[in-house]
Design an enzyme around this catalytic site. Sequence first.
Site, mmCIF file in Angstrom:
data_model
loop_
_atom_site.group_PDB
_atom_site.id
_atom_site.type_symbol
_atom_site.label_atom_id
_atom_site.label_comp_id
_atom_site.label_asym_id
_atom_site.label_seq_id
_atom_site.Cartn_x
_atom_site.Cartn_y
_atom_site.Cartn_z
ATOM 1 N N ALA A 29 0.876 -1.194 0.000
ATOM 2 C CA ALA A 29 0.000 0.000 0.000
ATOM 3 C C ALA A 29 0.907 1.236 0.000
ATOM 4 C CB ALA A 29 -0.964 -0.009 1.185
ATOM 5 N N HIS A 31 2.979 4.583 -0.362
ATOM 6 C CA HIS A 31 2.653 6.009 -0.460
ATOM 7 C C HIS A 31 3.959 6.784 -0.537
ATOM 8 C CE1 HIS A 31 3.782 6.020 3.745
ATOM 9 N NE2 HIS A 31 2.788 5.203 4.071
ATOM 10 N N GLY A 33 5.690 8.269 1.573
ATOM 11 C CA GLY A 33 6.659 7.948 2.629
ATOM 12 C C GLY A 33 7.561 6.809 2.166
ATOM 13 N N HIS A 34 6.921 5.710 1.694
ATOM 14 C CA HIS A 34 7.706 4.581 1.179
ATOM 15 C C HIS A 34 8.555 5.035 -0.018
ATOM 16 C CE1 HIS A 34 3.960 2.439 2.733
ATOM 17 N NE2 HIS A 34 4.916 1.864 3.437
ATOM 18 N N GLY A 143 11.911 4.258 8.040
ATOM 19 C CA GLY A 143 11.373 5.582 8.327
ATOM 20 C C GLY A 143 11.455 5.923 9.806
ATOM 21 N N LYS A 145 9.328 7.565 11.190
ATOM 22 C CA LYS A 145 7.945 7.561 11.673
ATOM 23 C C LYS A 145 7.744 6.414 12.661
ATOM 24 C CE LYS A 145 3.226 7.251 10.362
ATOM 25 N NZ LYS A 145 3.062 5.798 10.502
ATOM 26 N N SER A 181 0.591 7.420 6.173
ATOM 27 C CA SER A 181 0.531 6.056 6.696
ATOM 28 C C SER A 181 -0.439 5.262 5.830
ATOM 29 C CB SER A 181 0.030 6.081 8.142
ATOM 30 O OG SER A 181 -0.420 4.793 8.505
#
Length: 272
Positions: A29, A31, A33-34, A143, A145, A181
């Site tokens: 999934a 996004h 960020g990835h 990350g 995060k 996320s």
Amino acid sequence: MKILKTIDELQSIRKDITSNVGFVPTMGALHDGHISLIKKSRKENDIVIVSIFVNPTQFLAGEDLDAYPRKDAADIKICEMCKVDYLFMPEISTMYAKEEIILKAPNKSYVLEGKTRPGHFDGVLQVVLKLFGITQPTNAYFGKKDAQQLSLISQMVKDFFLPINIIACEIVRESDGLALSSRNIYLDETQRKDSLLISKSLYAAATLIAKDERDTKVIKEKINEVMKTLELEYVAIVDREFNELENIEIDNTIILVVAKFGNTRLLDNIWL
Ligand code: AMP
């Protein structure tokens, strides 16, 4: 880009690679960020391997394993666009034996995220160690995060003398501040609006610190105040080793928050 579904395929390719390998493990999934991790890996390595594997051992009973977003077709396109060399998408049955050695994460994995999700990090370390064994990366990208995860993986690499550099990557946010996320899609319109208070509370904390406030109690109070309309699961102010701090240590502090929106938990943090 080659898509590899079996460990054998990847290992037989890996044994002939002699140059730098960058590895980005994900649960899919994908996004922005990835994508930022993948792009950094692309810049810094000759060969880039991305894995997509929704790892069952890091989900607790009753968590969203079955509902976890799966977007294989879109993810494959994204990886192609990012010029990934090998996309590894293994089946669960090939990754785990019936009975195997279990990794036990240290005590610090049972605070904060690990307190709410006991055993979660055991599963994370187990799958990451397997993926490291299969891909044998020079550099692996994670990350900030998932700060506690990053800290534990860095420790695992040290504790097991793995010849891998762990590269910490900055948090990517929506333009309004919400940290990206894969779970953000669970939010309804009102929750999405309310979720902005999470990053706002962290910015408010950063502003206080910029004004020389060092008392973590005062900073936590501010965060609580900004998020008072949300269901706040925890606010923590820790050093890089995840020890709670009474006073802010510039360059060695992480402020972490988790808020709940129904069954969805949103994590965010800032690193000073
Ligand atoms: P996941 O697919 O959620 O397991 O995440 C895979 C990797 O992407 C982990 O190293 C995460 O920390 C990282 N990641 C997830 N969201 C973000 C984000 N918003 N910014 C930067 N990295 C992220």
